[in-house]
Design an enzyme around this catalytic site. Sequence first.
Site, PDB file in Angstrom:
ATOM      1  N   GLU A  49      46.836  37.791  35.294  1.00  0.00           N
ATOM      2  CA  GLU A  49      46.756  38.091  36.726  1.00  0.00           C
ATOM      3  C   GLU A  49      48.141  38.235  37.342  1.00  0.00           C
ATOM      4  O   GLU A  49      48.365  39.126  38.176  1.00  0.00           O
ATOM      5  CB  GLU A  49      45.952  37.012  37.441  1.00  0.00           C
ATOM      6  CG  GLU A  49      44.458  37.069  37.146  1.00  0.00           C
ATOM      7  CD  GLU A  49      43.686  35.959  37.822  1.00  0.00           C
ATOM      8  OE1 GLU A  49      44.331  35.095  38.463  1.00  0.00           O
ATOM      9  OE2 GLU A  49      42.446  35.941  37.708  1.00  0.00           O
ATOM     10  N   HIS A 105      38.170  39.381  42.669  1.00  0.00           N
ATOM     11  CA  HIS A 105      37.302  38.239  42.355  1.00  0.00           C
ATOM     12  C   HIS A 105      35.884  38.433  42.881  1.00  0.00           C
ATOM     13  O   HIS A 105      35.070  37.505  42.793  1.00  0.00           O
ATOM     14  CB  HIS A 105      37.879  36.951  42.944  1.00  0.00           C
ATOM     15  CG  HIS A 105      39.152  36.498  42.268  1.00  0.00           C
ATOM     16  ND1 HIS A 105      40.368  37.103  42.486  1.00  0.00           N
ATOM     17  CD2 HIS A 105      39.392  35.496  41.373  1.00  0.00           C
ATOM     18  CE1 HIS A 105      41.298  36.496  41.768  1.00  0.00           C
ATOM     19  NE2 HIS A 105      40.736  35.533  41.089  1.00  0.00           N
TER      20      HIS A 105
END
Length: 270
Positions: free
Chosen positions: A165, A199
């Site tokens: 990430e 997300h």
Amino acid sequence: MEQETGLSKPVAVIACATMAFLYVAILYAPTLILRLPAPSSLKEFMIRRFICATMSSFISLVFCALLLPLRRREATYLFRVYGIRLDHLWQAVVFPLSLTCLMYAGSLVFKSLLLVDSWKEHMHQGEGISLNCIKDILQNFLAGLSSTASNVLAWRNYVVAPLTEELVFRACMIPLLFCGGFETYVVILLCPILFSLSHLNHWMEIYGRQNYSLLKAFMVVGLQLGYTVIFGSYASFLFIRTGHLVAPLVAHIFCNFMGLPMLFVRRTGM
């Protein structure tokens, strides 16, 4: 400024959005595109996702390297653009980690008080401090480390997810946005939005697999999205301020370890 940087703002934003989409979409490639059978265990499922996340990060790094208007294409120069460097390494670890600890001051103090209470209870039982006591503590500590090292969820939370990430949403996106001519405050606000939206796939997993109600699933994911926006802004600030990828990386690992900061506790006097 756009002409000087050689990259327009729309191109920079579209490139970042594409990398964010790729990071999520590739996680579902084994079943939706490759038509592989469903994984037989959690470990197999997570290993598939580890491979997909690694591939997505590599593709984003290459895509970013091709898109950035760099004067030089040497690996060492490109690594510095991505924040992968060795100079001032200890400052990039210690200072961001110390700053992150301030956000968890309440949690750290509360856990310290629990540890002190446990120690006092142990002392009041008359056991005192002995070699056997120290030996038990060391054995429990080593057993905990061994259990964590073999836990696939721990690898996701503390290694694969933070590293991939940060590579995609900080090391790749921030240089692109700067080359697109965005101001620093815009970059600090824009990157976390893409990071948070990536997300959204958790909503499908929470609603579909955990049998949550629609409202509860939205509330859980909404809280997570809000938290990721805040953390994403903080991580972007650390990357820009230090020029080191390791700065947001250690903060990411620490936040995953600690969870949400403790806002209150149900205990008399606190």
